[in-house]
Design an enzyme around this catalytic site. Structure first.
Site, PDB file in Angstrom:
ATOM      1  N   GLU A   1       0.862  -1.184   0.000  1.00 49.38           N
ATOM      2  CA  GLU A   1       0.000   0.000   0.000  1.00 49.38           C
ATOM      3  C   GLU A   1       0.896   1.231   0.000  1.00 49.38           C
ATOM      4  OE1 GLU A   1      -3.461   0.493   0.532  1.00 49.38           O
ATOM      5  OE2 GLU A   1      -4.086  -1.600   0.674  1.00 49.38           O
TER       6      GLU A   1
HETATM    7 ZN   LIG Z   1      -6.775  -0.739  -2.642  1.00 44.83          ZN
END
Ligand SMILES: [Zn+2]
Length: 343
Positions: free
Chosen positions: A283
């Site tokens: 992320e």
């Molecule tokens: Zn995502």
């Protein structure tokens, strides 16, 4: 025909709409402090530009990069995958399952350029040891709308939003066959994964802005499978990959934390872990003033995973080092804490 004229011809096809539907206006890029190799990379290439760039890279690579259309989105946009290398260790990257989390996509283009187009001894050696397959922008309809979901406004999704579409990253449960998958683009990833059978699978997303316990901003978070059904040896391998991710991004000037993710088997990180892939989530934080650097960090992780898989060093990492990756702390003041798990 010369390469130059073939590229010119490709440009004509693309602008005539023969390869892809005309694209909406690309989102304006933010100011860049740092760039990849002195170039400013387009962080959000349009649908048409992405197709053009992939085919251009394939031409420039003299056959080393193969570009496939693996299917179409609900609205008929092509979903592309690119493959490079011929080694026996197989690595799959997936970018932009969530349409509004774009930066893995330009990083994938830069990865293909580095290993498939630039002529270097290390790249030649790398490509003899690994094969890398990339689903580049899994969710073109979501990209077009700058939203998370695919486009399926008549659906009443268990995971997703009525009136918009499915959250593709909840539809990777291995118990659901691709032909029965209600989230079209998740089914395309499932099929590509099943035919490729990667050793390593890394899924690129984006998150909000967070700090650690000491107030230092986190630039990216990572996690391995947490579903109880994943074999411990496969979890350990994913942890080894996650440590490579941490070291590559930290070494590039970023700061990686663990991601506080859930156990649901439909999340790609868990679903492909259940299938025996060394499955990892990345992320990248949404930091507008650090956008070019975020692309570079993602590129660094793609290169490091491939290189350590090629030379075998990923298998020598202590999996316990993943548990020492610092936890993600609270959202930065003034930024929005995500209401649901973003991955
Ligand atoms: Zn995502």
């Amino acid at each position: 025909m010369s390469l130059k004229s073939r590229i010119a011809l490709l440009s004509v096809f693309v602008s005539a709409g023969l390869l892809v539907a005309p694209a909406a206006q690309a989102v304006e890029s933010t100011a860049a402090e740092t760039t990849v190799d002195g170039r400013t990379v387009d962080p959000r290439p349009s649908t048409a530009k992405l197709a053009f760039e992939l085919h251009k890279l394939a031409l420039l690579s003299h056959g080393k990069i193969r570009v496939d259309k693996i299917g179409r989105s609900n609205e008929g946009r092509p979903v592309w995958a690119a493959r490079v290398g011929h080694g026996k260790t197989r690595i799959q990257y997936v970018t932009q399952q969530h349409g509004d989390e774009p930066l893995g996509t330009p990083a994938a283009l830069e990865f293909l350029r580095k290993v498939g187009v630039e002529h270097s001894a290390w790249a030649r050696k790398l490509l003899s040891k690994v094969t890398v397959d990339i689903v580049v922008r899994a969710n073109p309809d979501g990209h077009e709308r700058d939203w998370r979901y695919n486009y399926d406004p008549d659906a009443t999704p268990e995971y997703g939003e009525k009136g918009k579409g499915y959250d593709i990253n909840r539809y990777h449960d291995p118990a659901v066959a691709p032909k029965d998958n209600p989230a079209t683009e998740a089914g395309l990833i499932q099929r590509r994964n099943a035919s490729f059978e990667p050793d390593i699978m890394v899924d690129y997303h984006m998150q909000g802005r967070y700090k650690d316990a000491n107030g230092r901003e986190i630039t990216a978070s990572t996690l391995w499978p947490t579903n109880a059904g994943v074999k411990p040896s496969d979890v350990d391998f994913a942890k080894q990959v996650a440590v490579v991710v941490q070291r590559s991004i930290d070494g590039n000037g970023g700061y990686v934390s663990q991601y506080p993710g859930g156990d649901y088997q439909g999340i790609a990180r868990n679903g492909y872990g259940l299938l025996g892939n060394g499955s990892v989530l990345i992320e990248l934080s949404l930091i507008p003033e650090r956008e070019q650097q975020q692309i570079q960090d993602a590129l660094a992780s793609m290169l490091a995973i491939a290189r350590t898989a090629a030379d075998g060093s990923v298998r020598k990492v202590d999996p316990a080092a993943a548990d020492a990756i610092p936890p993600r702390g609270p959202a930065l003041p003034g930024t929005v804490e995500e209401a649901h798990e973003a991955a």
